[in-house]
Write an enzyme that holds these catalytic residues in place. Structure first.
Site, PDB file in Angstrom:
ATOM      1  N   ASP A 477       0.837  -1.193   0.189  1.00 47.38           N
ATOM      2  CA  ASP A 477       0.014  -0.202  -0.098  1.00 47.38           C
ATOM      3  C   ASP A 477       0.831   1.378   0.041  1.00 47.38           C
ATOM      4  O   ASP A 477       2.005   1.301   0.324  1.00 47.38           O
ATOM      5  CB  ASP A 477      -1.069   0.135   1.230  1.00 47.38           C
ATOM      6  CG  ASP A 477      -2.277   0.732   1.142  1.00 47.38           C
ATOM      7  OD1 ASP A 477      -2.274   1.425   0.173  1.00 47.38           O
ATOM      8  OD2 ASP A 477      -2.877   0.528   1.907  1.00 47.38           O
ATOM      9  N   ASP A 547     -10.644   1.797  -3.603  1.00 48.39           N
ATOM     10  CA  ASP A 547     -11.294   1.465  -2.375  1.00 48.39           C
ATOM     11  C   ASP A 547     -12.710   1.309  -2.454  1.00 48.39           C
ATOM     12  O   ASP A 547     -13.267   0.930  -1.453  1.00 48.39           O
ATOM     13  CB  ASP A 547     -10.599   2.415  -1.368  1.00 48.39           C
ATOM     14  CG  ASP A 547      -9.490   2.051  -0.696  1.00 48.39           C
ATOM     15  OD1 ASP A 547      -8.826   0.752  -1.079  1.00 48.39           O
ATOM     16  OD2 ASP A 547      -8.817   2.651   0.053  1.00 48.39           O
TER      17      ASP A 547
HETATM   18  C1  DGJ Z   1      -5.990   1.935   1.867  1.00 45.86           C
HETATM   19  C2  DGJ Z   1      -6.147   0.421   1.021  1.00 45.86           C
HETATM   20  O1  DGJ Z   1      -6.460   0.961  -0.305  1.00 45.86           O
HETATM   21  C3  DGJ Z   1      -7.192  -0.168   1.736  1.00 45.86           C
HETATM   22  O2  DGJ Z   1      -7.777  -1.243   1.151  1.00 45.86           O
HETATM   23  C4  DGJ Z   1      -6.548  -0.513   3.085  1.00 45.86           C
HETATM   24  O3  DGJ Z   1      -5.683  -1.586   2.817  1.00 45.86           O
HETATM   25  C5  DGJ Z   1      -6.218   0.473   3.928  1.00 45.86           C
HETATM   26  N1  DGJ Z   1      -5.439   1.504   3.030  1.00 45.86           N
HETATM   27  C6  DGJ Z   1      -5.433   0.071   5.219  1.00 45.86           C
HETATM   28  O4  DGJ Z   1      -4.803   1.048   5.722  1.00 45.86           O
END
Ligand code: DGJ
Length: 780
Positions: A477, A547
């Site tokens: 991430d 997301d």
């Molecule tokens: C952002 C990501 O896109 C989410 O899927 C998740 O992993 C969160 N960060 C976790 O902090």
């Protein structure tokens, strides 16, 4: 295929030709890019301008070549100061403060396609492909440019990049060094680019190229969801199967600029490369600056062919490693199921149910390390949180493996929290100006990957995390954009190199870790799709697309990606309702139908769904496991997306299987008759098309149940609810046999939708944001 003639060069792919040459002033001139053509003797002259006089009040290149006004030429390499007044490819400053360059042709030769030293490069593992290297020189300033072109024959893609090499004792400042320039006559093109934000990635925007410069650009330090580096130039009337389309992408993850300039002579100049803003690079004698590799393709028959070219290219020449051709495991991710609130017992409870349902990979998302109980701290402290995981990652992973699943882990290596041990120990490892107040994003800062020491540290730390967790999957991430560009280790003169040096360090980090752990499936992520690009895909075969996993929102997001990126690169999950980003309720089947067009996962706790839903998840998993083998890297068709009705199709490479998705945003009664418009099936094969049986809940029909009930049922009453447990409104799945030739050439009618005039088992009962998935198998 590369052909070198006396004063011109031809790059050929299966269906395209790219032709350029050298003029009498020894500049590189663009002649043609488009549908494949065969040049007969001297026909090259028919591609050249017949200008006899300089343009009025323009600059003549030289008195002996008076008619050459660089401003009116179609150039392959443009620079400042000699009369071309459009946005240049190259902008250099020399030691005397001047910026006038003059790059002229030296030689052209072919060699085997080479890997770049500092940045990721496309590759071919099947054939020994060649690249054309054209060398240019600015004699006065002793600086050379190599323009490197690589045609990928079968994919109809040509890549292009530059090397700028200093032979001068004096310092040269590179202010701008773009990768690709395409000068053409403007045939009434539209510039099509993809923009958005967090949870709204890849929305398509169309702007006409009329006059001046339009652009798609990112200066936020990452390729970004604000502006993806994939863009197109298309003739105004282009559609999926008709019209000219040029498409471009960049193998880079940082700041980028795609600009298209229309001048008053109706020329168009397209440029793509590193964004010159927030950038500078200083070259000393012997230094070589490599620009990222840019990608271009051309289709004479619309967007679908263009996308197929891009998809085939990305799948075989960008994505690499053990996972390239392997359908991906179905995963269950802990993020939306638990956020930061979990312990080992809760995770194992989730995992048990997931394993029973047939899920193959359990992914522990954020919150497993240091004091990470919310997003304000602990990034950088990559040691196990023993309160949550008493036996650490090792113990948890073992237990997950014992349930018959692989274990996957979330990490965010490039980041650091102010409140972390790592920051207390190494405040100078951070992108931060110690003399100013630092701006944070998601309460965190970015590690300075331009420092070798930092990259080496991360290699060691994450080698340990991956080893001790025995993980088979990593979600990598990156949750903020850049601000306060400042390296505590670069001197003032080199400070503007930071944004690019960061990526040189980042790619080294990815290169070492992915080669050290070749069996791990890496998934890129940057708050979803904030860094969805070919640089990431050169190391990680897939990226978490957004997301936002709401099925309705995903239709536009996934459709946006599909123009330039194959489905195999998209992470697509089924999440809970109401959806955590949009609060929308789409049915479980529709959430799956949309996620089917990518790498499938689940974002909820399977213990917390109804028995009925659990049964549906089990069915989905079984179905996906069968079809992913056929459809992974299949050919994708955007059949239509008009007025909120979307038709998507994916066909296996051997044409024996396909899946067709129909999605409607609103249930307009005008669309009761529905037709499937199949593409790409084999005319020689016979097929069976099948859809699911649906058993609709009578609560969804309110008082309408009284149309079929012998006694009156009050809408929403206890009786209504009780009956809903036993009585369903059944919609029968369809089973249609047909030849491929009929399906390819005619529209296939399927059951009419309910329009209030009657209902039987052969009626589609569809709601807003609802869908049907039709699976297709050849009869053999
Ligand atoms: C952002 C990501 O896109 C989410 O899927 C998740 O992993 C969160 N960060 C976790 O902090």
């Amino acid at each position: 295929m590369i052909k070198i003639f006396d004063d011109y060069f031809v790059l050929e792919t299966e269906n395209t030709s790219y032709i350029f040459g050298v003029d009498e002033a020894k500049h590189l001139i663009h002649y043609y890019y488009g549908k494949k053509i065969e040049l007969k003797d001297n026909e090259i002259d028919n591609l050249k301008s017949r200008r006899e006089f300089a343009v009025g009040n323009g600059i003549s290149y030289s008195e002996d070549k008076h008619k050459i006004t660089m401003e009116s030429q179609l150039l392959e390499v443009s620079f400042l100061g000699k009369g071309d007044i459009r946005n240049p490819l190259i902008d250099l400053t020399y030691e005397d403060g001047s910026s006038t360059s003059d790059f002229t042709f030296v030689k052209a030769e072919t060699r085997t396609h080479t890997k770049m030293k500092t940045l990721p490069t496309s590759y071919d593992d099947k054939y020994k492909i060649e690249e054309l290297v054209v060398s240019l020189i600015d004699e006065i300033h002793e600086v050379k440019i190599k323009v490197i072109y690589t045609p990928f024959y079968n994919e109809n893609v040509i890549t292009r990049r530059l090397e700028i090499i200093s032979r001068s004792d004096k310092e040269i400042i590179v202010n701008k060094a773009m990768s690709l320039q395409l000068d053409m006559v403007n045939k009434d093109f539209d510039f099509i680019s993809f923009h958005g934000s967090w949870i709204r990635e890849m929305q398509k925007y169309v702007q006409p190229c009329i006059i001046g410069t339009i652009s798609s650009e990112s200066i936020c330090g990452v390729s970004s969801s604000r502006s993806n580096p994939f863009v197109m130039l298309a003739s105004k009337n282009a559609n999926e199967t008709y019209g000219e389309v040029y498409a471009f992408n960049l193998v880079y993850s940082g700041n980028h600029l795609e600009s298209v300039e229309t001048d008053t002579y109706s020329h168009i100049r397209f440029l793509t490369g590193i964004h010159p803003y927030t950038f500078k690079y200083i070259l000393n004698k012997g230094d070589v600056f490599e620009t990222p590799e840019a990608i271009m393709t051309y289709s004479s028959n619309g967007f679908t062919t263009m996308s197929h070219n891009m998809h085939n290219f990305v799948s075989k020449h960008i994505v690499r490693g053990e996972w390239r051709d392997v359908p991906r495991p179905i995963l269950n991710n802990s993020w939306e199921a638990a956020y930061f609130k979990f312990d080992q017992a809760k995770l194992l409870q989730m995992a048990r149910k997931a394993s029973k349902a047939g899920i193959e990979l359990f992914v522990l998302d954020d919150g497993w390390f240091g004091e990470r109980n919310d997003d304000t701290k602990a990034l950088g402290d990559w040691y196990d949180n023993k309160k949550k995981l008493p036996q650490g990652l090792k113990g948890l992973s073992k237990k997950i493996n014992n349930l018959g699943m692989d274990f996957g882990i979330w990490v965010e290596p490039e980041m650091i929290s102010e409140n972390s041990k790592l920051y207390r120990d190494h405040p100078d490892w951070v992108i931060k100006n110690p003399n100013t107040t630092q701006s944070l994003g998601r309460h965190q800062m970015i590690l300075d990957l331009s420092q070798d020491e930092v990259v080496n540290y991360l290699i060691d730390v994450f080698s340990d995390v991956f080893t001790r967790s025995n993980c088979k999957y990593v979600k990598w991430d990156m949750n903020r954009i850049f601000s306060d560009y400042f390296s505590q280790k670069l001197d003032k003169k080199h400070m503007k190199e930071l944004s690019h040096r960061y990526y040189i360090g980042f790619y080294r980090l990815m290169e070492v870790l992915t080669s050290r752990f070749p069996h791990i499936l890496f998934e890129g992520c940057s708050s979803g799709g904030n860094r969805f690009d070919l640089g990431i895909l050169s190391y990680f075969p897939q990226i978490w697309a957004s997301d936002n996993s709401d099925a309705r929102a995903r239709m536009d997001i996934q459709q946006g990606y599909s123009y330039g990126y194959p489905l195999s690169t998209l992470g697509c999950h089924v999440s809970d309702i109401p959806n955590h980003q949009t609060l929308r309720n789409c049915s479980l089947t529709t959430r799956y139908n949309v996620a089917f067009f990518g790498n499938l996962g689940y974002e909820f706790n399977l213990n917390e769904i109804s028995k009925e839903d659990y049964k549906e998840v089990v069915r989905q998993i079984e179905e996906y496991k069968k079809y992913r083998n056929y459809l992974f890297n299949g050919d994708f068709y955007r059949i239509s997306s008009k007025d909120g009705y979307y038709h998507f199709e994916v066909v296996s490479k051997d044409k024996k299987h396909a899946a067709y998705l129909y999605f409607q945003t609103t249930n307009k009664s005008i669309n009761d008759e529905m037709f499937l418009d199949f593409k790409g099936l084999s005319n020689e094969m016979e097929y069976v098309i099948h859809s699911l049986d649906y058993h609709h809940n009578i609560l969804d029909f309110g008082g309408l149940v009284n149309q079929i009930s012998p006694i009156h049922i009050k809408n929403g009453s206890g009786l209504h609810k009780l009956l809903s447990k036993f009585i369903k409104m059944n919609e029968k799945g369809e089973h249609i046999f047909s030849s491929g030739s009929l399906l390819n050439n005619s529209l296939l009618p399927v059951y009419n939708a309910f329009v209030g005039t009657g209902f039987n088992e052969k009626t589609r009962l569809m709601f807003d944001n609802d869908s049907r998935l039709y699976l297709v198998d050849s009869k053999e």
